[in-house]
Design a protein around this motif. Structure first.
Motif, PDB file in Angstrom:
ATOM      1  N   PHE A  64       0.839  -1.205   0.000  1.00 13.43           N
ATOM      2  CA  PHE A  64       0.000   0.000   0.000  1.00 13.43           C
ATOM      3  C   PHE A  64       0.870   1.249   0.000  1.00 13.43           C
ATOM      4  CE2 PHE A  64      -2.814  -3.270   1.489  1.00 13.43           C
ATOM      5  CZ  PHE A  64      -4.050  -2.913   0.997  1.00 13.43           C
ATOM      6  N   PRO A  65       0.308   2.368  -0.495  1.00 13.51           N
ATOM      7  CA  PRO A  65       1.084   3.608  -0.509  1.00 13.51           C
ATOM      8  C   PRO A  65       1.451   4.082   0.896  1.00 13.51           C
ATOM      9  CG  PRO A  65      -1.189   4.001  -1.231  1.00 13.51           C
ATOM     10  CD  PRO A  65      -0.995   2.531  -1.170  1.00 13.51           C
ATOM     11  N   ASP A  66       0.597   3.804   1.868  1.00 11.70           N
ATOM     12  CA  ASP A  66       0.944   4.175   3.246  1.00 11.70           C
ATOM     13  C   ASP A  66       0.158   3.306   4.229  1.00 11.70           C
ATOM     14  OD1 ASP A  66      -1.662   5.371   3.615  1.00 11.70           O
ATOM     15  OD2 ASP A  66      -0.910   7.140   2.543  1.00 11.70           O
ATOM     16  N   LEU A 112       0.193  -6.881   8.986  1.00 13.23           N
ATOM     17  CA  LEU A 112       0.883  -5.753   8.374  1.00 13.23           C
ATOM     18  C   LEU A 112       2.374  -5.785   8.712  1.00 13.23           C
ATOM     19  CD1 LEU A 112       0.788  -2.852   7.021  1.00 13.23           C
ATOM     20  CD2 LEU A 112       0.510  -1.980   9.349  1.00 13.23           C
ATOM     21  N   LEU A 113       3.214  -5.571   7.707  1.00  9.74           N
ATOM     22  CA  LEU A 113       4.634  -5.294   7.939  1.00  9.74           C
ATOM     23  C   LEU A 113       4.899  -3.873   7.465  1.00  9.74           C
ATOM     24  CD1 LEU A 113       4.820  -8.420   8.263  1.00  9.74           C
ATOM     25  CD2 LEU A 113       7.024  -8.304   7.088  1.00  9.74           C
ATOM     26  N   ASP A 114       5.533  -3.081   8.315  1.00 11.37           N
ATOM     27  CA  ASP A 114       5.782  -1.691   7.901  1.00 11.37           C
ATOM     28  C   ASP A 114       7.014  -1.612   6.990  1.00 11.37           C
ATOM     29  OD1 ASP A 114       7.969  -1.846   9.595  1.00 11.37           O
ATOM     30  OD2 ASP A 114       7.520   0.028  10.643  1.00 11.37           O
ATOM     31  N   SER A 137      13.041  -8.955  -3.135  1.00 11.80           N
ATOM     32  CA  SER A 137      13.007  -7.594  -3.690  1.00 11.80           C
ATOM     33  C   SER A 137      11.597  -7.019  -3.617  1.00 11.80           C
ATOM     34  CB  SER A 137      13.500  -7.617  -5.139  1.00 11.80           C
ATOM     35  OG  SER A 137      12.764  -8.601  -5.856  1.00 11.80           O
ATOM     36  N   TYR A 138      10.946  -7.229  -2.435  1.00 12.23           N
ATOM     37  CA  TYR A 138       9.651  -6.590  -2.223  1.00 12.23           C
ATOM     38  C   TYR A 138       9.814  -5.078  -2.255  1.00 12.23           C
ATOM     39  CZ  TYR A 138       7.432 -10.910  -0.581  1.00 12.23           C
ATOM     40  OH  TYR A 138       6.908 -12.170  -0.487  1.00 12.23           O
ATOM     41  N   GLU A 139       8.742  -4.397  -2.607  1.00 14.37           N
ATOM     42  CA  GLU A 139       8.771  -2.953  -2.489  1.00 14.37           C
ATOM     43  C   GLU A 139       8.876  -2.609  -0.992  1.00 14.37           C
ATOM     44  OE1 GLU A 139       6.106   0.623  -4.324  1.00 14.37           O
ATOM     45  OE2 GLU A 139       5.684  -1.444  -4.918  1.00 14.37           O
ATOM     46  N   PRO A 140       9.733  -1.663  -0.610  1.00 11.71           N
ATOM     47  CA  PRO A 140       9.846  -1.318   0.812  1.00 11.71           C
ATOM     48  C   PRO A 140       8.693  -0.417   1.238  1.00 11.71           C
ATOM     49  CG  PRO A 140      11.372  -0.011  -0.480  1.00 11.71           C
ATOM     50  CD  PRO A 140      10.656  -0.897  -1.456  1.00 11.71           C
ATOM     51  N   ALA A 141       7.478  -0.968   1.137  1.00 11.24           N
ATOM     52  CA  ALA A 141       6.254  -0.216   1.457  1.00 11.24           C
ATOM     53  C   ALA A 141       5.435  -1.027   2.452  1.00 11.24           C
ATOM     54  CB  ALA A 141       5.449   0.001   0.177  1.00 11.24           C
ATOM     55  N   PRO A 142       4.501  -0.364   3.169  1.00 17.46           N
ATOM     56  CA  PRO A 142       3.636  -1.125   4.082  1.00 17.46           C
ATOM     57  C   PRO A 142       2.927  -2.239   3.308  1.00 17.46           C
ATOM     58  CG  PRO A 142       3.297   1.234   4.354  1.00 17.46           C
ATOM     59  CD  PRO A 142       4.163   1.064   3.147  1.00 17.46           C
ATOM     60  N   THR A 143       3.009  -3.446   3.824  1.00 14.87           N
ATOM     61  CA  THR A 143       2.511  -4.599   3.080  1.00 14.87           C
ATOM     62  C   THR A 143       1.596  -5.447   3.955  1.00 14.87           C
ATOM     63  OG1 THR A 143       4.547  -4.596   1.778  1.00 14.87           O
ATOM     64  CG2 THR A 143       3.230  -6.626   1.743  1.00 14.87           C
ATOM     65  N   HIS A 184      -7.997   1.261  -2.332  1.00 18.10           N
ATOM     66  CA  HIS A 184      -7.137   1.999  -1.403  1.00 18.10           C
ATOM     67  C   HIS A 184      -5.697   2.049  -1.886  1.00 18.10           C
ATOM     68  CE1 HIS A 184     -10.163   2.752   1.647  1.00 18.10           C
ATOM     69  NE2 HIS A 184     -10.656   1.573   1.326  1.00 18.10           N
ATOM     70  N   GLY A 185      -5.538   1.918  -3.210  1.00 15.14           N
ATOM     71  CA  GLY A 185      -4.197   2.069  -3.775  1.00 15.14           C
ATOM     72  C   GLY A 185      -3.312   0.865  -3.576  1.00 15.14           C
ATOM     73  N   GLY A 186      -3.897  -0.280  -3.206  1.00 13.02           N
ATOM     74  CA  GLY A 186      -3.102  -1.494  -3.038  1.00 13.02           C
ATOM     75  C   GLY A 186      -2.509  -1.927  -4.378  1.00 13.02           C
TER      76      GLY A 186
END
Lengths: 460, 460
Positions: free
Chosen positions: A229-231, A254-256, A270-276, A302-304
């Motif tokens: 997610f974006p945030d 959730l992982l921040d 190589s996950y995006e370093p975003a809340p997941t 929600h921008g997922g």
């Protein structure tokens, strides 16, 4: 005859004649029973007892009471707030040899186990009957320890905490009486709920020796999904909508950002370093497909990022790989550090703000503290990676933790969702419950007037 | 100045200056607060108080304590074991004017209500938010009363009892202290679970004044089904298999042969006079269809008659017509009689045997006592239609009830699944919990040393 300390000698001699070789004063046993997994300083007991029956536990407690010796119940030692530290010496009462299933009734979806049984061993045995105890705190805790701390974990949003899954228990009170609470009925209105009073009392009101557990059928199908997610705010909003839609999500973790960076570094991903968010759905094949699709639609609003989901076991394991290894990955962020895990639980509408405020505090205090959340419950963990020898750093971590707790209390939350009070959160308990703590003291005094059961824990 | 009895005069005068016209000694108020819906003889209070705030309740309790006057909390008067009888006179504390929603948070699926709020009024207000409190004991009870007796009902198999749906509460203790327990977090490991200790304590440990409730989203779709079985055993077996299959059935209600005859006679219907199951499923449209179909297949394997199911509201109401009118229909079987409702709860594998043994006892004792069951919980009700003036008949009913309870206890069940102890099941409580009752007495003594809170209830 072991070389007991003066204050323990008389009790030690009586315990020795009761237990023989199952009373240990070996260095290994003393050291491994001096602490749990927390950063709280070790506090060794005088001896460790390994009882094999309810009657032995009762005998031990009677001896300890007679000689005013503290009794500290010990399960698997996986607690994180100093629950098993022998702060005044005394006897560590290790229940690991009471580790059997005593009764299993598949038609009734229930079983009775001894308190020392471990969670994974129990589920291994239940699997062949198509059953499981869904409460999953992560660690391979003992069932008695889970009950004593009110454990929960990743599946609570669907299946409840251990409290909702214990129908009754056997415990030994401070005077050595063996009491059976609850029963095998799914529900009961017969008198005060002694089961729930003992659950979560952290060994301070009685020693739990047996548990009657509610079981669940293993789900016919499972689907898993991952989505970034974006945030944090959008990730939590999506879960709120999923829950409001009545989708019976089984896990939503959730992982921040920092946690995802840790996982990438640790497992060369190589996950995006975003809340997941990591989701799991249980049901029939058709139902888990529908749940995943509906949740994916909500996440997208929600921008997922692309909502990857699958029902195949191997692919599911791969999708959840990052979550499964999160704790190790996080600890590897700062080799040699202690992972001081603190948790709070808040109304879900306030979860995102609580997490981001904590992230800000952590950054300003120049700390490393990745955050993991059981989002469906409003529960999150900050893992402060600290050097306990560094006083200044410990002070900064203490302050950040204090602020996290204070914010939680200010919005109707709790200072701990699943870790318990132990010796680490006694002040927070008073801030949270005020007059309620006086009532807890009255109950403690009524049931353990000499204060021999796990002293210094929960209450001051 | 009302004409208070001698023992009540001093308390009455103080209460009068606190409450003015909201302290009543009118014949109507005294009589309507002398009993619940049970056959237990009425016992009038000296006066009835109608407080409007926590502080007023606290003031009332302090006055009553000062003058050693019993305080009997009163919600809607729908209890069935003599819970509100003023067995020693004193003050009936009627919470019906504390009946508001104090806070509603749709995002968090929770709300806070005053204890006197009724269940149906609450759900009416929640409906516009797409929410409901699913606990459904049948009667339009007050939420405080439901909490005090540990109420449950038809939806417990899916949504739990009231105990699992209360996150926290405010109560006034015997010394007049106002204590807030729990909070808004979905779960908490912070100290002893005072909420659960007060829940189900039937007003003997504190007066509940407010409740923080967990809510559920209204299901998107509902399907209902009806199916008759060759015997009780097959009907219960089908439910066991449905639960083992993981089908999240929302309601599964059994009416025995006599109940179905009652319904036919009352509503001029022509159901088969056979054990009949009423099912309800909640979920998405696809899911409730799947649940009904799978359950229908399982029922057919157990000799269930054609499994009629539908999602349409009107047809659903028609299908469940018999269940909805069961209580009235049963009472009409013997006009002028009292319906003495007793309940027990047993492991579901023993449910069929428990019901049929009770049916046999009822027949041998020449009684009429139709049986209704919340099968998913192993809970059933026998409704003894008795003439309380007929001593011989009452003796026979008392014996049949006693045997029903004894059988339940012998197989790990409880003497009451959802009605509570009141004054009617105190002996059964001792038979069931033995040493546990001593612990309950210790707790009662610690929290209400003068015994002013609902005396003679639960404990001897």
């Amino acid at each position: 005859m072991p070389d007991f300390s003066l204050g323990f000698r008389k009790a030690g001699e009586s315990l020795l004649s009761l237990l023989g070789a199952r009373l240990s004063t070996s260095e290994y046993d003393i050291e491994s029973h001096a602490r749990d997994e927390s950063f709280h300083p070790p506090a060794p007991p005088d001896a460790v007892a390994f009882p094999q029956s309810n009657e032995e536990v009762a005998g031990i407690v009677r001896i300890c009471r007679e000689h005013s010796v503290p009794v500290i119940p010990f399960g698997a030692g996986t607690a994180v707030e100093g629950h098993v530290q022998a702060t005044r010496g005394g006897l560590s009462l290790d229940l690991s040899r009471m580790d059997r299933i005593l009764d299993l009734q598949p038609d009734d979806l229930d079983c009775r186990v001894q308190a020392g049984m471990r969670r994974i061993a129990l589920n291994d045995q239940l699997e062949r009957h198509g059953l499981w105890l869904p409460v999953d705190p992560g660690a391979d805790a003992s069932i008695g320890g889970m009950a004593a701390t009110g454990a929960s974990g990743t599946t609570t949003v669907r299946y409840g905490t251990i409290r909702e899954n214990v129908l009754g228990l056997t415990c030994v009170l401070a005077d050595g009486r063996i009491v059976h609470t609850g029963g095998r009925a799914r529900k009961s209105s017969a008198g005060y709920d002694l089961t729930k009073l003992i659950l979560g009392s952290e060994g301070t009101l009685g020693v739990i020796t047996e548990l009657q557990l509610k079981l669940n059928p293993l789900p016919e199908a499972v689907s898993s999904a991952v989505c970034s997610f974006p945030d944090i705010g959008e990730s939590v909003e999506s879960v709120i909508e999923i829950l409001q839609s009545g989708i019976p999500v089984a896990r939503c973790e959730l992982l921040d950002e920092t946690s995802m960076q840790a996982v990438n570094a640790y497992a060369k991903l190589s996950y995006e370093p975003a809340p997941t968010m990591f989701f799991e759905f249980h049901g029939t094949p058709a139902s888990v497909k529908e749940q995943a699709q509906q949740s994916g639609e909500i996440a997208a609003e929600h921008g997922g990022s692309d909502f990857q989901w699958t029902r195949e076991r191997e692919k599911r394991d791969k999708l959840w790989h990052a979550r499964h290894h999160a704790y190790y990955a996080i600890k590897a962020l700062r080799p040699g550090s202690y992972g001081w895990v603190s948790d709070v639980c808040v109304p879900i509408s306030r979860l995102a703000a609580s997490i981001t405020a904590t992230q800000r505090d952590v950054e300003e205090a120049r700390l490393i503290a990745p955050i993991l959340g059981h989002v469906g419950d409003g529960n999150f963990h900050a893992i402060f990676l600290v050097d306990p020898e560094d006083e200044d750093e410990m002070d900064r971590a203490t302050l950040a933790n204090k602020r996290m707790v204070e914010r939680a209390l200010a919005i109707g939350g709790t200072c701990t969702g699943e870790h318990g009070i132990g010796i680490g959160k006694k002040e927070a308990l008073i801030a949270q419950h005020g007059a309620g703590v006086d009532v807890m003291r009255v109950l403690k005094k009524a049931l353990d007037p000499d204060g021999i059961l796990n002293p210094d824990k929960v209450l001051g």
